[in-house]
Structures are given as structure tokens and as C-alpha cells.
Design an enzyme around this catalytic site. Structure first.
Site, mmCIF file in Angstrom:
data_model
loop_
_atom_site.group_PDB
_atom_site.id
_atom_site.type_symbol
_atom_site.label_atom_id
_atom_site.label_comp_id
_atom_site.label_asym_id
_atom_site.label_seq_id
_atom_site.Cartn_x
_atom_site.Cartn_y
_atom_site.Cartn_z
ATOM 1 N N SER A 1 53.971 -40.597 -32.633
ATOM 2 C CA SER A 1 53.831 -39.529 -33.621
ATOM 3 C C SER A 1 52.371 -39.090 -33.806
ATOM 4 C CB SER A 1 54.457 -40.006 -34.934
ATOM 5 O OG SER A 1 54.633 -38.947 -35.811
ATOM 6 N N ASP B 1 56.990 -33.202 -34.939
ATOM 7 C CA ASP B 1 57.958 -33.145 -36.041
ATOM 8 C C ASP B 1 57.262 -32.677 -37.316
ATOM 9 O OD1 ASP B 1 56.545 -35.477 -36.463
ATOM 10 O OD2 ASP B 1 58.292 -36.706 -36.938
ATOM 11 N N ASP C 1 54.126 -35.607 -31.779
ATOM 12 C CA ASP C 1 55.514 -35.369 -31.366
ATOM 13 C C ASP C 1 56.114 -34.146 -32.046
ATOM 14 O OD1 ASP C 1 55.710 -36.600 -33.878
ATOM 15 O OD2 ASP C 1 57.619 -37.550 -33.392
ATOM 16 N N ASP D 1 51.505 -32.497 -35.064
ATOM 17 C CA ASP D 1 51.100 -33.850 -34.683
ATOM 18 C C ASP D 1 51.590 -34.122 -33.252
ATOM 19 O OD1 ASP D 1 53.826 -34.069 -35.249
ATOM 20 O OD2 ASP D 1 53.642 -36.143 -35.921
#
Ligand code: MG
Length: 449
Positions: A96, A243, A241, A239
Site C-alpha cells: 500500500s 486504493d 496500490d 498511494d
């Protein structure tokens, strides 16, 4: 037993907590958890994605699951893909927002949502006991590639968007992909949405050469400057990833995640009241806006998977957390950076207002935080004493204690991973926030004797 899962998946430094051997064992544990069937595996752009994915997939297939390799894809794209294709589940190999030396795993169920706390505990205990049955040669899983998750995700967001309205105004957007998974989705998404897009850090690179993957204000100076330089309507940063999406207003100012949530909530609730779900630590600016517009607040424990599940339970119209993880149930109850970007742009077009004006119209609050170490193993006893001490207060106990006062609130909660209590306070003035934090600190100290 030590917890492996944090508030959002398993994370650690590669070569220390996260190794190829660990990934193999996790795959072996997930095979029986999923009970066979097809499991999607996606990654972000980290340099350790390949080794961890290969080891994980070896474990999954050795336990009888088929693996579908999605390649580099945002976590919300993987989640949507799993749900729409009715797969057994999915795993995102990602750390992440953590720095490049980290990696980890987010485990997703067949509904596309992060697995529940009790499922996490089941996976943890089977990893700890290491009882992985060997399966027969003709029951081992197969591996296939399917690079379709990125296109499915972009198309699904566009299908929910008013592209004609956006294209008429053609807002100018500066997009910072952090060289993470968003590079394969967000630039295309925003162009097809009808924006004029300037992209920063748009090449996939797991060393994150342009900036660190956490979209904090201090990492986004280039984005803020570029928004001002090109006179953009807004800046968007993801960020690693993707999400999460955080926003920079048209004056080049970082917008705190809770304030972005409040802006979206106000627009969404107008004429259509509903429930907004956030963790207990979210700013009162969200609650103020929600209540003003006839909506209801629903507070959960800290952790985005908990917010997601609660949204589904109560049929919420919106969810989110302060870090810039916004959740839109019309697509999926999951933190979703692409949806957040598209919805915010559409909101600016529909209202015809500047993001700076919308943010400045929100009430402002001050924050204060503390971390208080306590002896290992004492958290429960400390919590019991705090419960007695706050009995006369207006208190919410969904995660630690959230004590509400006219001048603000304070949350005192045990850390899930370390022997300490965290104190979060928010007040109408800096003085209010400090005195509420001091009150929270006092509760822990008094309980310790
Ligand atoms: Mg993330």
C-alpha cells in the site's frame, strides 16, 4: 499468538518479516481457506512483487486453488474483478503506502471485500499450526494470466460517470501516480472522463524515485507546485496500490482526507439523506456536514475493512477514513482511489465551484495526538479502569473510548499491534484539542496507577 494482519492486510520489510518462504506458507494456508476454486493475484509496482507473487502462487496451487494472474493492478481493481467474475477470492501483493523496502498481502473474499477479522484469525492460526494437507498430483491448481482487471475497472467507473458534463468543462487535473499501480488506470480514466491531464510519476517503478508512496502533504510538494504552475482545477495523488486518493485544491493546498470526505458527503446527501460510515477518529467536520444535510453518522472501529463491512450492513451512501480512503457503494464497499478521483472531479463540474471554496466552507477543528506506552499485557486491565472512570461521560465504546464533549472529542484506544494506548483529540480550538488530549492521557495514567 502474534497478529500478522494489521488494520489493512499483512505488511513488513522484505527479507525481514516478509520472505518468499512466508509467501509460500501464506499461499498454502489460503488454499484451504478459499477451499479451491480460482483466486486472482495482482500486485503493485514494487521490486519484490515478482518473487512474492511466484511464491504465493506456488502455495495456492499446491493447495488446489487455480491462480489467475492480473499483473500490476490497483487493489480496488482486483477487488472489483473478483466480485464481477465471481471468483473464489483474491490476493493483492502490496504494501500500500509503505516505503519501497516493504511489501505485503491484502486478502479479499469472493464478494470483493477484505476478509473479516475472524477470517484473518483463522488464516493466522492455520499459519501458526502449519498443518497443510498434501493433495494428490491431479488436484494441484493451474496458473493463467488475465490482464483484464484494469480495463474492467476503468470501464466500470466511467459507466457510473457523467462524462458528457465533465468533457464540456474539461477540468484541468494534475495526477500524481507515485509510480505505483495507478499508472495503468488513472491517467486513462481521467482522460476518458473528459479532463485535461498532466501526469507526474506516471511510469511504473517500485523504487518510487519521484516520491514515497504515502500521499502525505510533505511528499507532495511537486504536485502542489504543479497545480499552481499550470493553474489546474485540482491535484490528485494516489498511494502505491491506488486504493487511496488525496486532493490538492486549486490554490495548491493539501486537503486533509476527512475534509475531502466531508465535501463529497455534503454533495451526496443533498436531497437524499443516508448514512455515512467512518472510524471513531474521523473529524467532526464530517459529522457536522452529514447532520446539517439530514444524514446519519455511523462510527466504527479503526480499519478500512471494518468500515467496508459496516457500509454493506447499514446500506450506507458513503464511507471513508481520514487517510484519503473513500468508499462508494454504487461500485463497491472498498477504499477506491479511482472512484474517489472521478467522483471529486464530477462534483466540481456539477457544482461549478472551486475545490478551495468547498473546503474553506467547512468548519475547522484542531487535532492533538499522543502515544502512551503501557506494560505489555496490561491493555485490558487499563481499559477496564478507564471504563469505570468515564462512566458519567457521553462515551462511545466501539473502539476504545470516544468521549464527546461540547468543545470536541477524545478517543483513547489500545493499539492493536504495540503495547500502548493512542489518544486522538479534536477541539474547536488548539487549546480545546490540547486539553482534551491531556484529559485522555490522564485517563491512561490514572488507570496505570
Ligand atoms: Mg493503499
Amino acid at each position: 499468538m502474534a497478529r500478522l494482519f494489521g488494520t489493512n492486510g499483512i505488511r513488513g520489510v522484505v527479507g525481514r518479516e516478509i520472505t518468499a518462504e512466508f509467501a509460500l506458507r501464506l499461499g498454502r494456508a489460503l488454499g484451504p481457506f478459499f477451499g479451491g476454486g480460482t483466486v486472482a493475484v495482482g500486485t503493485d509496482t514494487r521490486t519484490t512483487a515478482d518473487v512474492l507473487r511466484e511464491a504465493l502462487v506456488a502455495g495456492l496451487t499446491a493447495s488446489g486453488c487455480d491462480a489467475l494472474l492480473l499483473g500490476v493492478t490497483p487493489t480496488p481493481a482486483l477487488q472489483l474483478f473478483v466480485a464481477r467474475r465471481r471468483l473464489r477470492g483474491g490476493v493483492a501483493v502490496t504494501a500500500s503506502h509503505n516505503p519501497p523496502e516493504y511489501n505485503g498481502f491484502k486478502v479479499v473474499g469472493g464478494d470483493g471485500m477484505d476478509v473479516s477479522k475472524s477470517d484473518e484469525e483463522g488464516i493466522e492460526s492455520s499459519l501458526a499450526t502449519m498443518t497443510f494437507p498434501e493433495i494428490a498430483w491431479d488436484r494441484c491448481g493451474r496458473v493463467q494470466q488475465d490482464p483484464g482487471s484494469n480495463a474492467l475497472y476503468v470501464d466500470a467507473i466511467l459507466a457510473l460517470s457523467d462524462t458528457a458534463a465533465v468533457a464540456r468543462r474539461k477540468p484541468k487535473v494534475v495526477l500524481d501516480c507515485a509510480s505505483g499501480a495507478a499508472v495503468h488506470t488513472s491517467p486513462e480514466l481521467l482522460r476518458r472522463l473528459g479532463c485535461s491531464v498532466t501526469t507526474l510519476n506516471g511510469q511504473p517503478d517500485g523504487t518510487f524515485p519521484g516520491r514515497l508512496p504515502e500521499p502525505r502533504e510533505e511528499h507532495l510538494t511537486e504536485l502542489c507546485r504543479t497545480v499552481v504552475d499550470v493553474r489546474a482545477d485540482l491535484g490528485i495523488a494516489h498511494d502505491g496500490d491506488a486504493d487511496r486518493a488525496v486532493f490538492i485544491d486549486d490554490r495548491g493546498r493539501f486537503v486533509h482526507g476527512d475534509r475531502a470526505l466531508a465535501v463529497v458527503a455534503r454533495e451526496r446527501l443533498r436531497g437524499k439523506p443516508g448514512t455515512v460510515v467512518t472510524p471513531v477518529t474521523s473529524s467532526s467536520c464530517v459529522a457536522d456536514v452529514v447532520r446539517e444535510n439530514g444524514g446519519a453518522m455511523d462510527y466504527t472501529a479503526v480499519g478500512s475493512p471494518i468500515v467496508s463491512r459496516r457500509m454493506k450492513e447499514v446500506g450506507a451512501v458513503l464511507g471513508g477514513e481520514e487517510s484519503g480512503g473513500l468508499m462508494f457503494p454504487e461500485l463497491q464497499c472498498a477504499k477506491d482511489g479511482g472512484m474517489a478521483a472521478a467522483r471529486m472531479i464530477e462534483l466540481l463540474v456539477v457544482t461549478g465551484r472551486n475545490l478551495s471554496d468547498l473546503v474553506d466552507a467547512l468548519p475547522t477543528y484542531s487535532l492533538a495526538r499522543r502515544s502512551l506506552p503501557v506494560p505489555a499485557g496490561s491493555q485490558e486491565a487499563v481499559a477496564t479502569k478507564i471504563r469505570e472512570a468515564v462512566a458519567g461521560e457521553k462515551v462511545l465504546t466501539v473502539d476504545g473510548f470516544r468521549i464527546e464533549r461540547p468543545e470536541g472529542w477524545v478517543v483513547v484506544r489500545p493499539s492493536g499491534t504495540e503495547p500502548l494506548f493512542r489518544v486522538y483529540a479534536e477541539g474547536r480550538t488548539p487549546g480545546d484539542a490540547e486539553s482534551l488530549a491531556a484529559y485522555g492521557e490522564g485517563l491512561v495514567k490514572a488507570a496505570l496507577g
